[in-house]
Design a protein around this motif. Structure first.
Motif, PDB file in Angstrom:
ATOM      1  N   ARG A  82       0.817  -1.214   0.000  1.00 12.07           N
ATOM      2  CA  ARG A  82       0.000   0.000   0.000  1.00 12.07           C
ATOM      3  C   ARG A  82       0.855   1.270   0.000  1.00 12.07           C
ATOM      4  O   ARG A  82       0.473   2.279  -0.608  1.00 12.07           O
ATOM      5  CB  ARG A  82      -0.946   0.002   1.203  1.00 12.07           C
ATOM      6  N   MET A  83       2.033   1.245   0.643  1.00 12.43           N
ATOM      7  CA  MET A  83       2.866   2.441   0.667  1.00 12.43           C
ATOM      8  C   MET A  83       3.481   2.725  -0.702  1.00 12.43           C
ATOM      9  O   MET A  83       3.753   3.881  -1.041  1.00 12.43           O
ATOM     10  CB  MET A  83       3.951   2.316   1.731  1.00 12.43           C
ATOM     11  N   LEU A  84       3.684   1.698  -1.486  1.00 12.66           N
ATOM     12  CA  LEU A  84       4.158   1.916  -2.852  1.00 12.66           C
ATOM     13  C   LEU A  84       3.046   2.487  -3.728  1.00 12.66           C
ATOM     14  O   LEU A  84       3.317   3.235  -4.674  1.00 12.66           O
ATOM     15  CB  LEU A  84       4.709   0.619  -3.432  1.00 12.66           C
ATOM     16  N   ASP A  85       1.802   2.160  -3.412  1.00 14.19           N
ATOM     17  CA  ASP A  85       0.681   2.833  -4.085  1.00 14.19           C
ATOM     18  C   ASP A  85       0.715   4.331  -3.802  1.00 14.19           C
ATOM     19  O   ASP A  85       0.498   5.157  -4.699  1.00 14.19           O
ATOM     20  CB  ASP A  85      -0.654   2.254  -3.606  1.00 14.19           C
ATOM     21  N   HIS A  86       0.985   4.679  -2.554  1.00 16.58           N
ATOM     22  CA  HIS A  86       1.044   6.099  -2.193  1.00 16.58           C
ATOM     23  C   HIS A  86       2.214   6.795  -2.898  1.00 16.58           C
ATOM     24  O   HIS A  86       2.075   7.937  -3.360  1.00 16.58           O
ATOM     25  CB  HIS A  86       1.173   6.248  -0.678  1.00 16.58           C
ATOM     26  N   LEU A  87       3.342   6.121  -2.996  1.00 11.01           N
ATOM     27  CA  LEU A  87       4.481   6.700  -3.711  1.00 11.01           C
ATOM     28  C   LEU A  87       4.140   6.897  -5.186  1.00 11.01           C
ATOM     29  O   LEU A  87       4.442   7.949  -5.768  1.00 11.01           O
ATOM     30  CB  LEU A  87       5.709   5.808  -3.561  1.00 11.01           C
ATOM     31  N   ALA A  88       3.505   5.918  -5.794  1.00  9.96           N
ATOM     32  CA  ALA A  88       3.113   6.037  -7.200  1.00  9.96           C
ATOM     33  C   ALA A  88       2.180   7.226  -7.404  1.00  9.96           C
ATOM     34  O   ALA A  88       2.325   8.000  -8.368  1.00  9.96           O
ATOM     35  CB  ALA A  88       2.448   4.741  -7.668  1.00  9.96           C
ATOM     36  N   ASN A  89       1.232   7.407  -6.501  1.00  4.87           N
ATOM     37  CA  ASN A  89       0.301   8.531  -6.618  1.00  4.87           C
ATOM     38  C   ASN A  89       1.015   9.869  -6.463  1.00  4.87           C
ATOM     39  O   ASN A  89       0.668  10.855  -7.132  1.00  4.87           O
ATOM     40  CB  ASN A  89      -0.809   8.396  -5.576  1.00  4.87           C
ATOM     41  N   MET A  90       2.012   9.912  -5.587  1.00  7.92           N
ATOM     42  CA  MET A  90       2.778  11.154  -5.423  1.00  7.92           C
ATOM     43  C   MET A  90       3.535  11.498  -6.701  1.00  7.92           C
ATOM     44  O   MET A  90       3.612  12.669  -7.101  1.00  7.92           O
ATOM     45  CB  MET A  90       3.752  11.014  -4.255  1.00  7.92           C
ATOM     46  N   LEU A  91       4.084  10.500  -7.364  1.00  6.83           N
ATOM     47  CA  LEU A  91       4.797  10.759  -8.615  1.00  6.83           C
ATOM     48  C   LEU A  91       3.835  11.235  -9.703  1.00  6.83           C
ATOM     49  O   LEU A  91       4.171  12.123 -10.495  1.00  6.83           O
ATOM     50  CB  LEU A  91       5.532   9.500  -9.073  1.00  6.83           C
ATOM     51  N   LEU A  92       2.651  10.669  -9.728  1.00  7.00           N
ATOM     52  CA  LEU A  92       1.655  11.103 -10.711  1.00  7.00           C
ATOM     53  C   LEU A  92       1.207  12.537 -10.458  1.00  7.00           C
ATOM     54  O   LEU A  92       0.767  13.234 -11.387  1.00  7.00           O
ATOM     55  CB  LEU A  92       0.446  10.162 -10.679  1.00  7.00           C
ATOM     56  N   ASP A  93       1.347  12.989  -9.221  1.00  6.82           N
ATOM     57  CA  ASP A  93       0.938  14.345  -8.858  1.00  6.82           C
ATOM     58  C   ASP A  93       2.050  15.368  -9.053  1.00  6.82           C
ATOM     59  O   ASP A  93       1.845  16.561  -8.857  1.00  6.82           O
ATOM     60  CB  ASP A  93       0.482  14.360  -7.389  1.00  6.82           C
ATOM     61  N   LEU A  94       3.222  14.906  -9.465  1.00  8.13           N
ATOM     62  CA  LEU A  94       4.371  15.801  -9.605  1.00  8.13           C
ATOM     63  C   LEU A  94       4.101  17.001 -10.512  1.00  8.13           C
ATOM     64  O   LEU A  94       4.485  18.135 -10.176  1.00  8.13           O
ATOM     65  CB  LEU A  94       5.581  15.002 -10.111  1.00  8.13           C
ATOM     66  N   PRO A  95       3.423  16.837 -11.659  1.00  8.62           N
ATOM     67  CA  PRO A  95       3.175  18.006 -12.520  1.00  8.62           C
ATOM     68  C   PRO A  95       2.347  19.103 -11.855  1.00  8.62           C
ATOM     69  O   PRO A  95       2.354  20.247 -12.331  1.00  8.62           O
ATOM     70  CB  PRO A  95       2.429  17.405 -13.722  1.00  8.62           C
ATOM     71  N   SER A  96       1.651  18.788 -10.773  1.00 14.92           N
ATOM     72  CA  SER A  96       0.876  19.813 -10.067  1.00 14.92           C
ATOM     73  C   SER A  96       1.774  20.761  -9.281  1.00 14.92           C
ATOM     74  O   SER A  96       1.334  21.845  -8.882  1.00 14.92           O
ATOM     75  CB  SER A  96      -0.119  19.156  -9.102  1.00 14.92           C
ATOM     76  N   HIS A  97       3.017  20.353  -9.057  1.00 19.75           N
ATOM     77  CA  HIS A  97       3.918  21.147  -8.221  1.00 19.75           C
ATOM     78  C   HIS A  97       5.124  21.669  -8.986  1.00 19.75           C
ATOM     79  O   HIS A  97       5.992  22.311  -8.399  1.00 19.75           O
ATOM     80  CB  HIS A  97       4.394  20.301  -7.037  1.00 19.75           C
ATOM     81  N   PHE A  98       5.175  21.396 -10.284  1.00 18.34           N
ATOM     82  CA  PHE A  98       6.300  21.860 -11.083  1.00 18.34           C
ATOM     83  C   PHE A  98       5.783  22.162 -12.483  1.00 18.34           C
ATOM     84  O   PHE A  98       4.942  21.432 -13.000  1.00 18.34           O
ATOM     85  CB  PHE A  98       7.397  20.789 -11.143  1.00 18.34           C
ATOM     86  N   PRO A  99       6.240  23.249 -13.092  1.00 16.31           N
ATOM     87  CA  PRO A  99       5.758  23.582 -14.440  1.00 16.31           C
ATOM     88  C   PRO A  99       5.911  22.402 -15.391  1.00 16.31           C
ATOM     89  O   PRO A  99       6.927  21.702 -15.362  1.00 16.31           O
ATOM     90  CB  PRO A  99       6.667  24.750 -14.852  1.00 16.31           C
ATOM     91  N   PRO A 100       4.914  22.150 -16.231  1.00 14.07           N
ATOM     92  CA  PRO A 100       4.952  20.996 -17.142  1.00 14.07           C
ATOM     93  C   PRO A 100       5.969  21.184 -18.264  1.00 14.07           C
ATOM     94  O   PRO A 100       5.647  21.623 -19.365  1.00 14.07           O
ATOM     95  CB  PRO A 100       3.521  20.936 -17.686  1.00 14.07           C
TER      96      PRO A 100
END
Length: 336
Positions: free
Chosen positions: A154-172
């Motif tokens: 489950r913690m690797l699911d959370h890590l995967a979701n954080m990586l998918l959210d990366l464009p929200s915190h850095f210009p695309p």
């Protein structure tokens, strides 16, 4: 542990100079790399660290006044179920993530991005520390991530979701692609390290230790986050290779004390020493020299661009401060 005086060496030992560092090659049958022969003392490690800080112009100080951010990150972790009643193991990784965000990225105007860096770092460290007996979950990460399928933990699911959210915190930009690739390389490196694959390269593979270290350092992520969104990518992209070297090697230098206390030899310093047949003190000095040189090249590259230069200077001192402020690295014990 100081390098032996070459004037007192036997004729079976070959001496040569490189970058003002005297190295010695281990004779066949030597036990130079046994723990008794390579153990560093407190004063020696303190001397190496202080030399590194002095040569980079860093102050031996870190900020630990981040209780508010730590509470906020814990609240987010509970809300996202990183921390749950039946498993709160993630909680102990939060302070280290907060320490790097608070110290190294305090100059960023977006506090949400700071908290993202804190939690992403905490998840990286969790993945590095908690899957030594579950490497199959690490090795399966990439395929499941690409197919958007559930991870094996489950913690690797959370890590995967954080990586998918990366464009929200850095210009695309292309930088996001590099950051995601670096994160996946980090997971690959964890899998290799769990299998002890990377720690005994032959002498002919002298470049492999540095390659493996760059793969495990996820340094591209930390480098790109240094700069505020108003600074164009082409201003600081040329400095990326040197920022990567400095970020990785500074961590190796500043984490060396805690690893010596734990008797760890699966790190860059000892891998370099084994690969090249030199004493670990020589390898440590080489890492310091390379980290200092990379830092100075970054400063030179960014100097024409004041905003980028200022961001990097604040980060570099703060990155050192993170290691000093974080209890994970135990550097306060060297200040007594």
């Amino acid at each position: 542990m100081s390098v032996a005086d070459p004037r007192k060496m036997s004729t079976t030992t070959k001496v040569f100079d490189d970058k003002d560092v005297t190295r010695f090659v281990v004779p066949v049958g030597s036990d130079l790399h046994s723990r008794s022969a390579t153990k560093f003392g407190h004063a020696e490690i303190s001397g190496y660290i202080n030399s590194f800080l002095h040569r980079c112009g860093f102050v031996h100080a870190g900020r630990s006044d981040f209780a508010e951010m730590e509470s906020e990150c814990l609240a987010i972790s509970i809300a996202r179920e990183y921390v749950i009643p039946e498993d709160n193991s993630f909680r102990r990784f939060i302070p280290t993530g907060v320490a790097i965000a608070w110290n190294a990225y305090h100059h960023l105007p977006d506090k949400q991005t700071q908290k993202y860096i804190a939690l992403l770092t905490s998840l990286f460290i969790y993945a590095e520390d908690m899957f030594k007996d579950n490497n199959d979950a690490i090795l399966a990460f990439h395929g499941l991530f690409i197919r958007r399928q559930p991870q094996k933990h489950r913690m690797l699911d959370h890590l995967a979701n954080m990586l998918l959210d990366l464009p929200s915190h850095f210009p695309p930009t292309s930088a996001v692609n590099i950051m995601i690739s670096a994160s996946l390389n980090f997971i690959t490196a964890v899998g290799l390290e769990n299998g002890s694959v990377v720690f005994s390269p032959p002498a002919s593979a002298s470049r492999y230790p540095a390659y493996a270290r760059m793969m495990s350092g996820v340094s591209e992520v930390y480098a790109f986050f240094i700069f505020t969104p108003n600074i164009p990518l082409d201003v600081y992209l040329p400095a990326l290779p040197d920022m990567m070297t400095h970020i990785c090697y500074a961590n190796d230098i500043l984490s060396f004390y805690k690893e010596e206390l734990a008797g760890e030899e699966e790190n860059l310093v000892y891998t370099l020493a084994r690969c090249r047949g030199v004493h670990p003190s020589v390898a440590l000095q080489e890492v310091i020299d390379d980290a200092v040189a990379a830092h100075r090249r970054v400063l030179e590259t960014l100097m024409p661009h004041k905003a980028a230069f200022d961001c990097y200077v604040q980060f570099a001192q703060g990155y050192t401060g993170f290691h000093i402020a974080s209890k994970r690295y135990r550097l306060d014990e060297l200040q007594g």
